[in-house]
Design a protein around this motif. Structure first.
Motif, PDB file in Angstrom:
ATOM      1  N   LYS A 143      42.629  37.114   9.877  1.00 39.50           N
ATOM      2  CA  LYS A 143      42.816  36.264  11.049  1.00 39.50           C
ATOM      3  C   LYS A 143      43.413  37.121  12.168  1.00 39.50           C
ATOM      4  O   LYS A 143      44.360  37.888  11.939  1.00 39.50           O
ATOM      5  N   ILE A 144      42.858  36.991  13.357  1.00 39.92           N
ATOM      6  CA  ILE A 144      43.382  37.745  14.501  1.00 39.92           C
ATOM      7  C   ILE A 144      44.443  36.908  15.221  1.00 39.92           C
ATOM      8  O   ILE A 144      44.183  35.769  15.609  1.00 39.92           O
ATOM      9  N   LEU A 145      45.630  37.467  15.350  1.00 47.24           N
ATOM     10  CA  LEU A 145      46.720  36.762  16.032  1.00 47.24           C
ATOM     11  C   LEU A 145      46.442  36.729  17.534  1.00 47.24           C
ATOM     12  O   LEU A 145      45.901  37.685  18.092  1.00 47.24           O
ATOM     13  N   THR A 146      46.829  35.632  18.168  1.00 44.97           N
ATOM     14  CA  THR A 146      46.574  35.526  19.608  1.00 44.97           C
ATOM     15  C   THR A 146      47.859  35.251  20.386  1.00 44.97           C
ATOM     16  O   THR A 146      48.814  34.663  19.861  1.00 44.97           O
ATOM     17  N   PHE A 147      47.841  35.708  21.641  1.00 36.24           N
ATOM     18  CA  PHE A 147      48.924  35.443  22.582  1.00 36.24           C
ATOM     19  C   PHE A 147      49.169  33.948  22.649  1.00 36.24           C
ATOM     20  O   PHE A 147      48.201  33.195  22.717  1.00 36.24           O
ATOM     21  N   PRO A 148      50.415  33.453  22.641  1.00 35.63           N
ATOM     22  CA  PRO A 148      51.693  34.188  22.727  1.00 35.63           C
ATOM     23  C   PRO A 148      52.365  34.480  21.374  1.00 35.63           C
ATOM     24  O   PRO A 148      53.594  34.462  21.323  1.00 35.63           O
ATOM     25  N   GLU A 203      37.883  43.542  31.598  1.00 32.56           N
ATOM     26  CA  GLU A 203      38.388  43.741  30.240  1.00 32.56           C
ATOM     27  C   GLU A 203      38.720  42.393  29.609  1.00 32.56           C
ATOM     28  O   GLU A 203      39.093  41.446  30.297  1.00 32.56           O
ATOM     29  N   GLY A 204      38.581  42.348  28.300  1.00 37.80           N
ATOM     30  CA  GLY A 204      38.974  41.152  27.561  1.00 37.80           C
ATOM     31  C   GLY A 204      39.690  41.597  26.304  1.00 37.80           C
ATOM     32  O   GLY A 204      39.822  42.790  26.054  1.00 37.80           O
ATOM     33  N   CYS A 205      40.156  40.631  25.507  1.00 38.28           N
ATOM     34  CA  CYS A 205      40.895  41.002  24.292  1.00 38.28           C
ATOM     35  C   CYS A 205      40.743  39.889  23.267  1.00 38.28           C
ATOM     36  O   CYS A 205      40.830  38.709  23.612  1.00 38.28           O
ATOM     37  N   LEU A 206      40.546  40.268  22.005  1.00 33.15           N
ATOM     38  CA  LEU A 206      40.407  39.276  20.933  1.00 33.15           C
ATOM     39  C   LEU A 206      41.694  38.474  20.758  1.00 33.15           C
ATOM     40  O   LEU A 206      41.668  37.366  20.228  1.00 33.15           O
ATOM     41  N   GLY A 255      52.923  47.171  21.955  1.00 33.69           N
ATOM     42  CA  GLY A 255      53.336  45.801  22.259  1.00 33.69           C
ATOM     43  C   GLY A 255      52.873  45.289  23.615  1.00 33.69           C
ATOM     44  O   GLY A 255      53.390  44.291  24.119  1.00 33.69           O
ATOM     45  N   ILE A 256      51.888  45.984  24.191  1.00 29.35           N
ATOM     46  CA  ILE A 256      51.409  45.622  25.530  1.00 29.35           C
ATOM     47  C   ILE A 256      50.033  44.958  25.425  1.00 29.35           C
ATOM     48  O   ILE A 256      49.171  45.415  24.673  1.00 29.35           O
ATOM     49  N   LEU A 257      49.836  43.893  26.196  1.00 23.28           N
ATOM     50  CA  LEU A 257      48.536  43.220  26.255  1.00 23.28           C
ATOM     51  C   LEU A 257      47.924  43.445  27.629  1.00 23.28           C
ATOM     52  O   LEU A 257      48.641  43.708  28.590  1.00 23.28           O
TER      53      LEU A 257
END
Ligand code: NI
Length: 173
Positions: free
Chosen positions: A5-10, A91-94, A142-144
């Motif tokens: 499972k991919i963790l998501t913000f926040p 740019e995007g991010c999972l 630790g940067i998004l």
């Protein structure tokens, strides 16, 4: 081997301190395999270990040249040792759902990393490949990518995300 499972913000794990890898054992190889499988399943261009909740400095980057091929690099304890130029692209991010935005990055890099046996190597990267590496190295610090946006854009996104998460919760009944 498993799709994780991919963790998501926040999720706060994405901001936690990420440890340097010191033991190059079987569990590290398993982690790399899980990362690659999870990245291809998503699908994404790269994935960092802390995105699946493992706080170690390991990232995978897809380097496939066509859709049939599945070729990826595993970078253990990666660092950027030289950089130059500038590129701005979407740019995007999972780990950041439902958002893409333009982010400024270096255009060319010289990267140093270790492989799964602990052997150190260096390689150049440019353009999209360099972008992905900078994005993944940000993760293990630790940067998004949203941290690179203006505070206004970030605030608007956080508001929109709250709404999305609320709707998801309501829809789950
Ligand atoms: Ni990401």
């Amino acid at each position: 081997m498993a799709i994780k499972k991919i963790l998501t913000f926040p999720n706060p794990v994405l901001r936690q301190k990420v440890e340097t890898v010191t033991s190059f054992d079987e569990s590290l190889k398993e982690l790399a395999t899980d990362l690659a499988e999870t990245m291809y399943d998503a699908p994404g261009a790269g994935l960092a270990a802390n995105q699946i909740g493992v706080c170690l400095r390991v990232v995978v980057v897809d380097v496939s040249e066509n859709k049939e091929e599945k070729k990826h690099l595993v970078l253990v304890n990666p660092e950027i040792i030289d950089k130059e130029g500038c590129q701005i692209d979407e740019e995007g991010c999972l780990s950041v759902i439902d958002l893409t935005a333009k982010v400024e990055r270096y255009r060319k890099l010289l990267v140093r990393a270790q492989d799964l046996d602990g052997k150190s190597w260096e390689f150049p990267a440019e353009d999209f490949f360099a972008r992905v590496i900078q994005h993944e190295l940000d993760h293990i610090n630790g940067i998004l990518f949203i941290d690179h946006l203006s505070s206004l854009k970030r605030t608007l996104y956080k508001k929109r995300l709250k709404k999305i998460l609320r709707e998801q919760e309501e829809g789950s009944f």
